[in-house]
Design a protein around this motif. Structure first.
Motif, short mmCIF file in Angstrom:
data_model
loop_
_atom_site.label_atom_id
_atom_site.label_comp_id
_atom_site.label_asym_id
_atom_site.label_seq_id
_atom_site.Cartn_x
_atom_site.Cartn_y
_atom_site.Cartn_z
N GLU A 174 0.81 -1.21 0.00
CA GLU A 174 0.00 0.00 0.00
C GLU A 174 0.85 1.26 0.00
O GLU A 174 0.52 2.23 -0.69
N LYS A 175 1.93 1.26 0.75
CA LYS A 175 2.70 2.49 0.91
C LYS A 175 3.86 2.62 -0.07
O LYS A 175 4.26 3.74 -0.42
N PHE A 176 4.41 1.50 -0.53
CA PHE A 176 5.60 1.57 -1.36
C PHE A 176 5.47 0.83 -2.69
O PHE A 176 6.41 0.81 -3.49
N GLY A 177 4.34 0.20 -2.94
CA GLY A 177 4.15 -0.51 -4.20
C GLY A 177 5.05 -1.72 -4.34
O GLY A 177 5.33 -2.16 -5.47
N LEU A 178 5.50 -2.29 -3.24
CA LEU A 178 6.38 -3.45 -3.27
C LEU A 178 5.57 -4.71 -3.02
O LEU A 178 4.94 -4.86 -1.98
N GLU A 179 5.60 -5.63 -3.97
CA GLU A 179 4.81 -6.85 -3.87
C GLU A 179 5.63 -7.99 -3.28
O GLU A 179 6.71 -8.30 -3.76
N PHE A 180 5.10 -8.58 -2.24
CA PHE A 180 5.72 -9.74 -1.60
C PHE A 180 4.68 -10.84 -1.47
O PHE A 180 3.50 -10.56 -1.28
N VAL A 181 5.12 -12.07 -1.56
CA VAL A 181 4.25 -13.19 -1.25
C VAL A 181 4.45 -13.54 0.22
O VAL A 181 5.58 -13.46 0.73
N CYS A 182 3.37 -13.87 0.88
CA CYS A 182 3.43 -14.23 2.30
C CYS A 182 3.23 -15.73 2.44
O CYS A 182 2.52 -16.35 1.65
N ASN A 183 3.86 -16.32 3.44
CA ASN A 183 3.74 -17.78 3.59
C ASN A 183 2.31 -18.20 3.93
O ASN A 183 1.98 -19.38 3.85
N TYR A 184 1.44 -17.24 4.26
CA TYR A 184 0.04 -17.56 4.53
C TYR A 184 -0.84 -17.41 3.28
O TYR A 184 -2.03 -17.69 3.33
N ASP A 185 -0.26 -16.96 2.17
CA ASP A 185 -1.02 -16.82 0.93
C ASP A 185 -1.23 -18.18 0.26
O ASP A 185 -0.36 -19.06 0.34
N ASP A 186 -2.35 -18.32 -0.43
CA ASP A 186 -2.63 -19.57 -1.14
C ASP A 186 -1.57 -19.84 -2.21
O ASP A 186 -1.26 -21.00 -2.50
N GLU A 187 -1.04 -18.76 -2.81
CA GLU A 187 -0.09 -18.94 -3.90
C GLU A 187 1.34 -19.21 -3.44
O GLU A 187 2.23 -19.42 -4.28
N PHE A 188 1.57 -19.21 -2.12
CA PHE A 188 2.92 -19.49 -1.63
C PHE A 188 3.28 -20.95 -1.90
O PHE A 188 2.58 -21.87 -1.49
N GLN A 189 4.41 -21.17 -2.60
CA GLN A 189 4.81 -22.51 -3.01
C GLN A 189 6.14 -22.94 -2.41
O GLN A 189 6.70 -23.96 -2.82
N GLY A 190 6.65 -22.19 -1.48
CA GLY A 190 7.90 -22.58 -0.85
C GLY A 190 8.95 -21.49 -0.97
O GLY A 190 8.83 -20.55 -1.76
N PHE A 191 10.00 -21.62 -0.18
CA PHE A 191 11.02 -20.57 -0.12
C PHE A 191 11.96 -20.57 -1.32
O PHE A 191 12.78 -19.66 -1.44
N ASP A 192 11.83 -21.56 -2.19
CA ASP A 192 12.64 -21.56 -3.41
C ASP A 192 11.83 -21.13 -4.62
O ASP A 192 12.37 -21.04 -5.73
#
Length: 585
Positions: A131-149
């Protein structure tokens, strides 16, 4: 930082005198070298130490304050991209990291970023950075999270990262940037959390904590050593040189501050231009109806009896005790579920008696009294905005229903909404006003400074959750006084918690950092604040015993508060005269 050739001094000597000599000789040429590098760049027309990305930050989304810009600049260009951001609570450390990450993204030095947080803060980080910086991150609680690699910009709870399932992959990657929120979580070198951070591979790192020292100076040593190994020498050397034998007096303070100056940035409230508004607390306790009183007594009797026979039911019984002072609707849902799931339930007759007591309630006192508060607000506040917090969805539904019937504009907010739905609900509340009735799902990264009135319809037994609720509206950007109304029923556990505990430690005027210190010390025994309350409730043989037990707990709290103040005084001793302006000489 990229293209910046700054001296990075690491001390590895074990002898205290060698330690100081090595530090002093190494640092003597440091300012001159840095000034030369900067001057050469300026002459070459390459202002590499400018935060060039700030022109791309939306001023409507975030107001960048001077101390935040200065902290981001120093972390990147004076500390070589490895810094401990230790501002006092409420000064916007997340914003500082947002600026840092925005600048690194602008300079393309952030191909892989890992942000580790406590579990409850992961989604908040994700929302604020987007919201504040326009930086997109995936969170480990998101459905689309597939692992740290599978992703290059990840926000995850530190406990997820250290889990057996993910640990190997987290350690296998070479991360460009590591961010660790609430860095005091890794103050203990004997924990899995500490070991994970120690083994991680990364180029740049930014740790955040408002409480770099919680119990003793070793906390600070451990955190800083993860960022700058060797800066303080060995652990034994550190203790010999900076702490006297009983660990109560700081020695060689000037030397400690000089070394901290290489890695730590700490802004204090009094050093900023931020004018935090006042917080006004209005606690209202109400006499329950006779039917409500009978229901409360019946539930309490059942909880005490069932717990004495089977302590394994603790969580369910604790839930019942909280629900009975929230609403009959919340209590009824749990009782029905218990009856439905266990056909051979030992206490079936008692539970059915509780249902009968619920049916006998015609008027819910709290609902009636809520109208008084909302009406006061509607008459005196622009758009009549009020946030009402409850822990329970059935209570939320019931409150919304009665408010709707009275013609109020209402909004519901709970964890079952999608991210987009939550955004839309907050926008509608901002534009339409009225009453937003929320569960504690609102604690996840929502900043509601456009509203300055909230109601605790029921009170969590965990003081941190209360402060997190208030923190939705009482924060940087709030321009009006904040009014907090606490509702409670007389002669119930709610009144005991309010009057004998929360007001005893002046909970509603504490900061999150102060509360955290108090509770951390209280809970060192392994029992939570909520456990303490429940145990005292269930073990009391009479009303007098219960009063005495809560008085005793209040005394314990006051003692912990005194200890936390001593810790703060010790912190001030460490950080007193700490050079926040980064003067090189």
């Amino acid at each position: 930082m990229e293209e910046q050739d700054l001296v990075d001094i690491e001390v590895t000597h074990d002898d205290p005198d060698d330690l100081v000599d090595s530090y002093s000789s190494g640092i003597s040429d440091f300012p001159f070298h840095r000034q030369t590098v900067v001057a050469n760049r300026l002459l070459a027309g390459q202002p590499d130490t400018e935060l060039r990305s700030l022109t791309h930050v939306d001023e409507e989304e975030v107001k960048l304050l001077e101390h935040q810009v200065d902290a981001a600049h120093r972390a990147l260009f004076e500390m070589d991209g490895k810094a401990l951001l230790a501002d006092e609570v409420g000064l916007g450390k997340t914003i500082e990291v947002g600026m840092i990450l925005k600048e690194m993204h602008y300079r393309e030095t952030d191909d892989s970023v890992l942000i580790l947080t406590p579990a409850q803060l992961a989604k908040q980080w994700q929302g604020e950075l987007l919201e504040k910086f326009g930086l997109e991150f995936v969170c480990n609680y998101d459905d689309e999270f597939q692992g740290f690699d599978a992703h290059n910009r990840i926000i995850a709870s530190i406990d997820t990262a250290k889990s057996d399932r993910h640990r190997a992959m987290v350690l296998a990657r070479d991360w460009d940037v590591l961010v660790m929120d609430e860095a005091h979580y890794v103050k203990n070198e004997e924990t899995d959390r500490y070991e994970l951070i120690e083994k991680l591979t990364y180029d740049y790192a930014f740790f955040l904590t408002a409480t770099p020292i919680q119990n003793e100076l070793t906390d600070l040593y451990n955190i800083v050593s993860l960022l700058r190994p060797g800066l303080f020498g060995s652990r034994d050397t550190f203790h010999q040189y900076f702490i006297n034998s009983n660990q109560e007096t700081l020695v060689n303070r000037d030397e400690l501050q000089r070394r901290l100056g290489q890695v730590m940035i700490r802004n204090r409230r009094e050093d900023t231009d931020i004018d935090f508004t006042d917080r006004v607390i209005d606690t209202r306790t109400f006499e329950p109806s006779e039917a409500e009183k009978e229901l409360y007594d019946e539930v309490t009797k059942y909880v005490r009896g069932a717990y004495s026979q089977d302590s394994g039911q603790k969580l369910v019984l604790m839930l019942l005790q909280k629900e009975v002072v929230s609403s009959p609707a919340a209590l009824e849902q749990t009782i029905l579920k218990m009856l439905d799931e266990q056909n051979e339930l030992t206490h079936r007759d008692e539970l059915e008696t509780i249902l009968d007591k619920i049916d006998a309630i015609d008027t819910v006192t709290k609902q009636e009294r809520l109208f008084d508060i909302v009406e006061e607000v509607r008459e005196n506040v622009d758009m009549g905005r009020v946030i009402v917090f409850t822990q329970f969805r059935p209570t939320q539904r019931q409150v919304l229903q009665v408010l709707d019937e009275q013609g109020y504009t209402t909004h519901a907010f709970h964890g079952g909404h999608s991210s987009q739905e939550k955004e839309d609900i907050v926008d509608q509340f901002r534009e339409e006003g009225g009453v937003l009735v929320s569960t504690d799902a609102m604690n996840e990264g929502r900043n509601l400074q456009f509203c300055n009135i909230m109601v605790n319809y029921d009170l969590p037994w965990n003081p941190m959750k209360v402060e997190q609720r208030i923190g939705r509206i009482h924060r940087i950007g709030q321009k009006r006084e904040v009014y907090v109304f606490n509702m409670g029923l007389k002669d119930t556990i709610e009144e005991y918690v309010l009057d004998r505990l929360y007001h005893k430690i002046d909970l509603f005027q504490q900061t999150v950092g102060e509360l955290s210190t108090i509770l951390t010390r209280l809970e060192d025994s392994g029992r939570s604040f909520e456990d303490e309350i429940f145990e005292r409730l269930t073990n009391a043989d009479s009303e007098i015993d219960l009063e005495n037990d809560f008085d005793s707990m209040a005394i314990d709290l006051e003692e912990q508060q005194d200890l936390s103040q001593k810790v703060e005084e010790f912190n001030s001793g460490v950080f007193e005269s700490f050079d926040l302006g980064a003067d090189d000489d």
